[in-house]
Enzyme design. Structure first.
Site, short mmCIF file in Angstrom:
data_model
loop_
_atom_site.label_atom_id
_atom_site.label_comp_id
_atom_site.label_asym_id
_atom_site.label_seq_id
_atom_site.Cartn_x
_atom_site.Cartn_y
_atom_site.Cartn_z
N ASP A 82 0.87 -1.17 0.00
CA ASP A 82 0.00 0.00 0.00
C ASP A 82 0.92 1.24 0.00
O ASP A 82 2.13 1.12 0.21
CB ASP A 82 -0.85 -0.07 1.28
CG ASP A 82 -1.60 1.19 1.54
OD1 ASP A 82 -2.34 1.62 0.65
OD2 ASP A 82 -1.47 1.77 2.64
N ASP A 84 -0.20 5.17 0.99
CA ASP A 84 -0.43 6.16 2.06
C ASP A 84 -0.37 5.51 3.43
O ASP A 84 -1.08 4.54 3.72
CB ASP A 84 -1.81 6.81 1.88
CG ASP A 84 -1.84 7.76 0.69
OD1 ASP A 84 -0.88 8.52 0.52
OD2 ASP A 84 -2.83 7.74 -0.05
N ALA A 198 -5.10 3.34 -3.07
CA ALA A 198 -6.37 4.01 -3.30
C ALA A 198 -6.18 5.53 -3.30
O ALA A 198 -7.13 6.29 -3.33
CB ALA A 198 -7.38 3.61 -2.23
#
Ligand code: TMP
Ligand code: MG
Length: 308
Positions: A82, A84, A198
């Site tokens: 991922d 962030d 995302a």
């Protein structure tokens, strides 16, 4: 972007990173090192146990996975992470660090009215994102609502592609400690690193470009901006990726995982429960080691989902 301290002098930085990391186990074959009584794994576990905040549900299982991965060698490894709050820092000097969206929100590419509206969305939806009393099913429609509203606001701002580099340069974004070693070492060993986010792909890329770690082994799956012929944001491309549909995102990218089908060992890094699905497209998986960064108001359930 305020670069990490050791980014300002590339030549010295390399030397510093080599010194800092000289004790880390990075060889493909287990050898007994400084202490003839201890294997590199034992030394490794002794080292990481110094960090009291590290939780392993089943230390033996972690060791088993690592041993199996080491035996198979770096040619069988792929890393999926991922972005962030996983590759980037959650806070620095007591201050929250920005996500990709925050970098844009805080930049001069956005009007003060839009900043206010985006802040209102953050105030409403972020507590839901991290609320451990709500199920993923309950949160999912609300997260779609957050991302959709935020992206609509951003598109209405007529953001210029040419201004993104400055937005990142002026930001407080920071990659986690040890990022240099992590990115460089994976690249040196040709280990593919998939960054699955995302956040906003264009911003994410700019962060790793400006910190000089956007190496050829890095691939990004994220929400990319779509610009018109004059370089003005007109939409976001493709299917929206939010924190709870990374499984679907992974399955849409079967081509990537097909190319890496001989890499059956996976190191997965994330900070949200949704990140646990990032490896769902991996073919013929043999081992997966999941590492969760527990940043904010973390529940025991959340911690257990990552630990082995
Ligand atoms: P990640 O998948 O790389 O972690 O990126 C998702 C993060 O983006 C998630 O933790 C929430 C954050 N976010 C914002 O900070 N502002 C926003 O407007 C939106 C939609 C998401
Ligand atoms: Mg995250």
């Amino acid at each position: 972007m305020r670069k990490n301290k050791n980014k300002r002098q590339p030549a010295k930085r390399k030397a510093a990173s080599q010194t800092q990391n000289s004790k880390r186990p990075c060889s493909d074959s287990p050898k007994r090192t400084e202490n003839p009584q201890l294997t590199p794994f034992e030394i490794f576990f002794k080292e990481i146990e110094k960090f009291s905040k590290l939780h392993m549900k089943d230390r033996d299982r972690v060791q088993e996975i690592l041993q199996s991965m080491q035996k198979a060698g770096s040619k069988t490894l792929q890393v999926i992470s991922d972005f962030d709050m996983t590759l980037t820092r959650f806070e620095y000097n007591g201050k929250r660090c920005p996500t990709c969206h925050n970098i844009l929100e805080r930049s001069d590419a956005i009007s003060s009215d839009c900043k206010k509206k985006l802040q209102e969305l953050l105030d409403k939806y972020y507590p839901i994102e991290i609320d451990s009393t709500l199920s993923v099913e309950e949160k999912l429609p609300l997260m779609v609502e957050w991302w959709t509203k935020a992206h609509e606001l951003l598109v209405n701002q007529k953001i210029k592609k040419a201004g993104l580099a400055k937005a990142v340069k002026d930001s407080e974004a920071k990659l986690r400690d040890g990022y240099q070693y992590f990115f460089d070492h994976l690249n040196e060993h040709s280990i593919p690193l998939l960054i699955f986010s995302a956040g906003i792909g264009d911003i994410l890329e700019e962060v790793i470009r400006q910190t000089e770690v956007f190496h050829p082994n890095v691939k990004v799956i994220s929400n990319y901006m779509d610009f018109d012929e004059s370089g003005v944001l007109k939409a976001f491309k493709g299917e929206l990726i939010h924190i709870y549909n990374k499984k679907e995102g992974a399955l849409l990218n079967t081509g990537h995982f097909q190319e890496l089908r001989t890499r059956t060992n996976v190191l997965l890094l994330g900070d949200s429960l949704g990140d646990l699905n990032m490896a769902d497209g991996v073919q013929d998986m043999e081992n997966i080691l999941k590492i969760g960064f527990l940043n904010d108001k973390v529940s025991k359930k959340h911690a257990r989902s990552y630990a082995h």
